[in-house]
Structure formats: structure tokens, C-alpha cells
Design an enzyme around this catalytic site. Structure first.
Site, short mmCIF file in Angstrom:
data_model
loop_
_atom_site.label_atom_id
_atom_site.label_comp_id
_atom_site.label_asym_id
_atom_site.label_seq_id
_atom_site.Cartn_x
_atom_site.Cartn_y
_atom_site.Cartn_z
N ASP A 348 15.49 55.79 26.06
CA ASP A 348 16.92 56.00 25.97
C ASP A 348 17.53 54.88 25.12
O ASP A 348 17.18 53.72 25.27
CB ASP A 348 17.50 55.95 27.40
CG ASP A 348 18.97 56.27 27.44
OD1 ASP A 348 19.32 57.43 27.13
OD2 ASP A 348 19.77 55.38 27.78
N GLU A 377 15.65 57.43 21.13
CA GLU A 377 16.93 57.58 20.45
C GLU A 377 17.12 56.37 19.54
O GLU A 377 17.65 55.36 19.96
CB GLU A 377 18.07 57.62 21.46
CG GLU A 377 18.09 58.86 22.34
CD GLU A 377 19.30 58.85 23.27
OE1 GLU A 377 20.09 59.80 23.22
OE2 GLU A 377 19.46 57.88 24.04
#
Ligand code: CA
Length: 652
Positions: A348, A377
Site C-alpha cells: 500500500d 502503489e
């Protein structure tokens, strides 16, 4: 991700005399106190329990032993200061079944904290549990994993444990639980397959589960599971322990561990690998988190004026670049691999982390199993870390075999996610062709015009929908006012087929196969079951959607040409072909990886009117996919009726 409320807690960073005058914020602190041992945390045996805590700024430290998760009084066991700012304690006898915390004095403050290295906890994770992990293995627990080669072979399906089975029509007994994903033979309306069987039927290779480490009580209180509560779980509390609310009994520390292992074993037995969504970039509360209680000022990133760095929007970025935080992250990853047999990690807000940490994780995973995936990400975000150290797309070249979500392809296909009414390629938006081509080529440097962040195709994750933002369906509805749902479904299918025929790693969001909607909710992290659950009645209504994705997955699996393993191979075999407006066409020629005499032709067409395209002279073209759109086909031309994807194959 969720936004946290700020705590009004002051932090005492300690008395400098304890560290010989060395500030916790200095580089010298790391040089003097970096501890590289593998024995941090609790080491349990039936004969004794040994504890080692890293807390260089503490002037006193104790282990607090408790009989239960909520017993008010505990036994205070003094810890001795040892090497490199660590503290040790040794308790004789079998301590299994008891709970523990650490109590440290930092400056004038006394803090009680859960061991960050805790591997088991009581309800809500406020005390660590002493258990024998060997007793948490389910009856069937093997090292066997589904065979898997290159990362580009992955077809990832992203699901939230609760969402996936909580719907009344899921046909699952243990709704919303780890065990819900272990049930075979479940059926929904019209006798459709649901749950685990649905995953198997689709043919995906990996399931990526939204956070299942123990997340904050403020999000889901494990003592009040009979009340309506919901959260995605992007607020880590105990990094090395499974979340309790997905267990059938959150009070018994062994149950959540065993049931998660059962889930993983079942998926492995069914040929599906498991990717864990990990959130090492921020914590649930910068003040209250165990890290801050034990070594205030160390584990988080600070601005020059002493505030928390806040690139995450959650109030506190962790300092992955600091050696003991980096070590913690690597140790945590290895714990999940070794204890739970996890097959991949989705980082994340990876762009907030530092490049060295990601590369060290890759190196450590490769020692165990190079097929363990790393995706993340890689957004370019502001944080208190030098721009050239951030693990984002701009630095993909420095992070081989670590993949980034391709937001450029996503937005080119369906339109800008932040400007709701903006159209993309599928909805007749203009001038997206070259960005689409860049995605089709896997984001690699294909030529001067067609290139993106990736060096190699295994660095790109192609997707058009994930848990964040509007679902693909909701985005289409917002950007196509006045259009029919039938036409919108055609656009939706086109976006999915573009994903599954592109070079790189394929990624689907749960429910994408049957046009999942969240009723326009673009950030449903706490919106509840009604919005977030997978609606199995809708799955029954749109069986054709599932069938469509299933067929494309089969084609992708059967044709290595769609998942070439190197940029060189892509540059050699992939050719973009002449196509009219609102269309992109390409061939994959002489594909040596598959059949050297075979060619594939793919047309993605987003126009409304029937159109004829010229086919390259490569032998006799046969239809492989997209019959419903084909009006005529010969060796020189293809005529299609409207929005859709057609795949042809020829053998010269
Ligand atoms: Ca929890």
C-alpha cells in the site's frame, strides 16, 4: 486507507543521558544501536519464554505477564539492559496461555505497549499472547504451492475477506470469515457457483486479500462483532498477527491464526496463490501505536519542525529508511512467508517507502522463493524522504521485479478517476490511443512515443478497477450520461478484455466480472456491507459477464504471446496495426515463446458504428474470441458491429 483523527498526546523522547547523549533522530543513533539479531520478540518453548525488546531510549523496562486478555493485575518482570539498546528477560516454565506486554520508562513517561514483534494477540490486539505456534497449524498444512513461473503469468483477483461471502445469497456458512473462503460446493441464485468455487471457475492464479493483519479497534471492535461494523483495514495495529474479526472466535489467540492458515491451504489446494495487502507506510495512530510508546521518535518520519510526515493522508508516515524500521518490515514479511506460506505482497502506498527497503525485501524473498510476487502503489507522493529514494514509478528502473499499478493505462481506458464525467477510450474519449498502446506493451520503452515507467513487463500491473475509487461500472455511469446500460456493459467488457490481453501482470477487482457497483460510493472504506459486499444475486443476473472474463482468462493462459517475459521480446513480436478512430489494433507475430509460426491479431474497438479494418497479410485468419461482434472476416479484412474486442489467430 482511512483518515485517522488526531490524538492529543505529547511525546517524551527520553533523557539523552540514557543514550550517551545521542538523539533518537540522529544517524549516529542507528550506528550505535542497530541490532541485527533474529531474536527480537518472544521465543517460546515449553521450558521457558525468552523476551528481547529493542528500546534504546528506555531507562527501565519490564515484561508484564497477565493471566488473560483482560485481567487487571499482572506480574511485573524486570528486563535487563543488553547489547545495542535491547532489553532481555527470561521466564522459566511453560507460559503458554498467558498474555504479555512491555512497560518502559522513557524520560518521565511510563508506557505500556504490545510487542511489535508479537505473533499472537488477545481480542482487539491490546496484549500479546504466549502460544506455541506449532499448535496453530491446521490438520492439513503443507508446503505445496500451485506451480507458478513468471510474474506476468499472474491473473490477480482482489477481494476483501468479509465482502466476498457476507451477502445473504453467497450460499456460504461462515459468512464474512476466513473460513468462508474455505467452503466448497457453495451455490447461489439460479444455482450459480459462488465463493471459492467461483474463484476456481474463473481461473485466476492469485487472490489478493485486502488487509488481514490485525487492524485498529477504532475501525472494527472485535468485542462487538454482533453490531454493524465495517472497515477495509488500512490501519495497522499488530503487523504480524491476523485480524480477529474474521475469525470465528477473536478471543482465542490460536483461532484466527489457524483459520487464516486453513484459508491459505485451501486456496493452495485449489491451485490459487495468495497475495497479502500490506500497509507498512503508515500506522493507525502515530501517538498510540506500539512503536511510538517503545521508542518515541524512531519509527515514524518527522518534518523539520517536529510534526509527523503526512504523505499518506493518514497522519503519520513510517520511516522505512531507518534501519530498525527496515529490519522490522523485512522480518514481518518473512514471518508471513514462513509461518503462513504467503505467495506475494501488495505494498500500500509503496511510493512512501524507500527503494533500498523494497530491494532488500526482494532479495530476501528470492532466497526463499523467487516466484513470490511484489507489487505496489508506486505513486509519486510527497513525504519526508529524499525524492530519489522514494519507491515510486519514476524509479522502477532501480527496482527490478517489483511491479507498480499502471494508473496511466487505467485512466486512458476508462477516463480520469478524479474527474467523474471525463471519458476514456472505452467511452469514446479522444486521443487515448497512444496511452492505451503503452499499456498494451506493458509500460515498457517500446519506441519514442509508446513508453511508460516500466523497464520490463513484470513491473506493470494492468487494471481498470480496484477497491479504491469508483468501480468501473460506477465510473462508466458517471461519464456516459444518457447511454443505455446495455451499451455501458459493452464498454465495461471492453475495459476488462483490454486488461487481459495486455502485456504485464493482469489484475481484476472482485465483482468486476459481473459489473460490480458501489452505488457511486468512491471511498467505501467504512461504508458497510450494503455498499461493499459482493452481490451474488447480481452475479446470477450477469452470468454472461463471468463467462466473458473466464473465457479471456483461458485465452491468456493458453497463449504465452499475451504474457511475454521481457521487453526485448515485446519489442520484437508486438506490432501496432492500422486502425480507425476509437480503435487500437495489434499483432503479436512469429511468437517464439509459443508457436513460432503463429500470429495473433487483436482489435479493441470503442466506436458505435460498424467498421471494417484491414488485416495484415499473415495467412488465414481464424476467429479466436469475439464472435458476437464479427460481421465478416476474411484473410484481408475484418468487419465488426460495435464496441468490443476481437481476437484472431493465424498460422502461416
Ligand atoms: Ca483488530
Amino acid at each position: 486507507m482511512s483518515v485517522q483523527k488526531e490524538s492529543n498526546v505529547t511525546i517524551d523522547y527520553g533523557d539523552l543521558s540514557v543514550t550517551g547523549g545521542i538523539s533518537v533522530f540522529s544517524e549516529e543513533f542507528d550506528q550505535v544501536f542497530y541490532y541485527d539479531g533474529s531474536d527480537l520478540g518472544l521465543h517460546y518453548s515449553p521450558a521457558s519464554s525468552k523476551f528481547r525488546l529493542w528500546a534504546p531510549t528506555a531507562s527501565e523496562a519490564f515484561v508484564m505477564l497477565y493471566e488473560d486478555w483482560n485481567s487487571p493485575e499482572g506480574t511485573k518482570i524486570p528486563m535487563q539492559r543488553d547489547v545495542k539498546g535491547t532489553w532481555i528477560a527470561h521466564v522459566e516454565g511453560d507460559m503458554a496461555g498467558k498474555f504479555y506486554t512491555y512497560v518502559v520508562r522513557v524520560g518521565s513517561q511510563w508506557n505500556e505497549a504490545v510487542d511489535p514483534y508479537a505473533k499472537a494477540v488477545g481480542v482487539n490486539g491490546d496484549r500479546a499472547a504466549i502460544i506455541d505456534l506449532a499448535n496453530t497449524d491446521p490438520e492439513r498444512w503443507t508446503q505445496d504451492k500451485p506451480k507458478f513461473g513468471n510474474a506476468v503469468d499472474a491473473i490477480i483477483y482482489e477481494a476483501h475477506i468479509r465482502d466476498y461471502t457476507i451477502h445473504d445469497g453467497s450460499g456460504v456458512q461462515n459468512k464474512g470469515k476466513y473460513l468462508g473462503l474455505t467452503e466448497k460446493g457453495t451455490r447461489g441464485k439460479d444455482n450459480i457457483v459462488t465463493g471459492l468455487d467461483h474463484l476456481k471457475n474463473l481461473g485466476v492464479t492469485h487472490v489478493q486479500l485486502l488487509p488481514f493483519y490485525d487492524y485498529a479497534t477504532e475501525s472494527v471492535d472485535e468485542t462487538r462483532l454482533h453490531e454493524p461494523q465495517y472497515n477495509w483495514g488500512y490501519d495497522p495495529k499488530n503487523y504480524n498477527v491476523p485480524e480477529g474479526s474474521y475469525a470465528t472466535d477473536p478471543y482465542r489467540p490460536d483461532v484466527r491464526i489457524r483459520e487464516l492458515k486453513q484459508l491459505i491451504q485451501t486456496l493452495h489446494d485449489e491451485g490459487i496463490r495468495v497475495i497479502m495487502d500490506v500497509v507498512y507506510n503508515h500506522v493507525y495512530d502515530g501517538y498510540l501505536v506500539n512503536f511510538t510508546k517503545l521508542v518515541p521518535g524512531y519509527y515514524l518520519r518527522y518534518t523539520a519542525d517536529g510534526k509527523f510526515s503526512n504523505g499518506s493522508g493518514c497522519g503519520n508516515d513510517t520511516a522505512s529508511e531507518r534501519p530498525m524500521m527496515r529490519k522490522f518490515i523485512i522480518d514481518s514479511i518473512l514471518h508471513w512467508v514462513q509461518e503462513y506460506h504467503i505467495d506475494g505482497f501488495r505494498f500500500d502506498l509503496m511510493g512512501l517507502m524507500d527503494i533500498q527497503t523494497l530491494n532488500e525485501i526482494r532479495k530476501e524473498l528470492d532466497k526463499i522463493d523467487p516466484s513470490i510476487m511484489m507489487i505496489g502503489e508506486g505513486w509519486n507522493m510527497a513525504t519526508e524522504l529524499a525524492p530519489d529514494e522514494r519507491a515510486n514509478q519514476l524509479h522502477a528502473a532501480k527496482m527490478p521485479r517489483i511491479a507498480h499499478f499502471n494508473d496511466e493505462f487505467r485512466d486512458a481506458v476508462k477516463g480520469d478517476i478524479f474527474v467523474y464525467e471525463k471519458k476514456g477510450f472505452i467511452s469514446s474519449g479522444k486521443a487515448f490511443e497512444s496511452l492505451v498502446m503503452s499499456g498494451i506493451a506493458g509500460g515498457i520503452p517500446y519506441n519514442d512515443e509508446i513508453n511508460s515507467f516500466a523497464m520490463e513487463p513484470d513491473q506493470t500491473v494492468n487494471y481498470v478497477e480496484c477497491h479504491d475509487n469508483h468501480t468501473l461500472w460506477d465510473k462508466i455511469v458517471l461519464s456516459t450520461e444518457g447511454e443505455s446500460d446495455e451499451l455501458r456493459r459493452a464498454m465495461h467488457r471492453l475495459a476488462s478484455s483490454m486488461t487481459l490481453t495486455s502485456q504485464g501482470i493482469s489484475f481484476l477487482h472482485a465483482g468486476q466480472e459481473f459489473y460490480r457497483t458501489k452505488g457511486g460510493d468512491e471511498n467505501s472504506y467504512k461504508s458497510g456491507d450494503e455498499v461493499n459486499r459482493l452481490d451474488w444475486d447480481q452475479a446470477a443476473e450477469h452470468k454472461e459477464g463471468t463467462q466473458f472474463i473466464r473465457q479471456l482468462i483461458q485465452i491468456r493462459k493458453e497463449h504465452p504471446a499475451f504474457r511475454m517475459t521481457s521487453a526485448d521480446e515485446i519489442r520484437k513480436h508486438l506490432f501496432f496495426e492500422e486502425a480507425p478512430e476509437h480503435a487500437v489494433a495489434f499483432t503479436i507475430r512469429d511468437h517464439a515463446n509459443g508457436d513460432p509460426d503463429k500470429h495473433l491479431y487483436v482489435l479493441h474497438y470503442a466506436g458505435r458504428a460498424a467498421v471494417e479494418v484491414k488485416l495484415p497479410e499473415l495467412g488465414s485468419w481464424q476467429l479466436l474470441f469475439g464472435e458476437e461482434w464479427v460481421e465478416s472476416l476474411n484473410d484481408h479484412a475484418l468487419k465488426v458491429s460495435g464496441i468490443g474486442t476481437v481476437i484472431l489467430v493465424s498460422k502461416s
